[in-house]
Design a protein around this motif. Structure first.
Motif: not given
Length: 212
Positions: A38-58
């Motif tokens: 779940v973390f990796l799917f979310g993180a990849v989607n965030g990276k692909k969409a160039k979203q600003n998010y906190d990796l550690e909080l995710l």
């Protein structure tokens, strides 16, 4: 060196490692692999969409999102999502994390089974929601890069996840089925107990204490 999977570096701070230790101790392989996917799917989607998010909080949100299903962290009367969110809040308060960041993690976990709301909130909340949706129900499967998907599954195998996650949900809240009123987890109760009837929203209105 930090471990990297599907182009995402796994957080390795003391906070991140402590969070992982809690899931390892009180969860099982099913929840461990699921939460990391779940973390990796979310993180990849965030990276692909160039979203600003906190990796550690995710990461912490993903690791704790199903902790409410475990014996250690399951309350007698709260939704399992809220149990996980409360556990994450207590955990993060030990690390001098800002209140707004703690609230963000709380929201992400508490709302991860709430479609129509979670995807419209902050990036961490939405990314966790979409990561859960992809891993559990295959939402967005075709849009997710196949090579990255396979890399994630290789690192954190599914191992008959489809058949095992439904009983795992049930075991986590079968002692408090009333907490599934108004949310999708009521389907899990009915899967095992077809005759179970939760409260009905319309009946709650019609049988309220108002005189008219």
């Amino acid at each position: 060196m930090r471990q990297e999977i599907a182009g995402i570096k796994i957080p390795d701070s003391r906070l991140a490692k402590d969070a992982a230790d809690i899931l390892r101790e009180h969860g099982n392989d099913l929840l461990w692999n699921h939460s990391n996917r779940v973390f990796l799917f979310g993180a990849v989607n965030g990276k692909k969409a160039k979203q600003n998010y906190d990796l550690e909080l995710l990461y912490v949100s993903a690791l704790f999102h199903d902790l409410g299903l475990t014996e250690k962290y399951s309350s007698p009367d709260l939704r399992f999502e809220v149990d996980g969110a409360n556990t994450a809040r207590s955990f993060l308060q030990q690390y001098q994390i800002p209140d707004e960041s703690i609230q963000l993690v709380w929201d992400a976990i508490a709302l991860h089974t709430t479609p129509g709301v979670a995807e419209h909130k902050q990036s961490e909340v939405a990314l966790l929601f979409h990561g859960v949706g992809l891993d559990v129900m295959g939402d967005g499967f075709e849009q997710f890069p196949e090579d990255l998907r396979e890399a994630i599954i290789k690192a954190f195998p599914r191992n008959n996840f489809k058949k095992e996650i439904i009983p795992a949900f049930y075991e986590g809240f079968k002692h408090k089925p009333e907490t599934t009123f108004g949310n999708m987890k009521e389907d899990v109760i009915k899967y095992f107990r077809p005759d179970y009837n939760n409260k009905n929203f319309c009946q709650c209105i019609l049988h309220s204490s108002w005189s008219e």
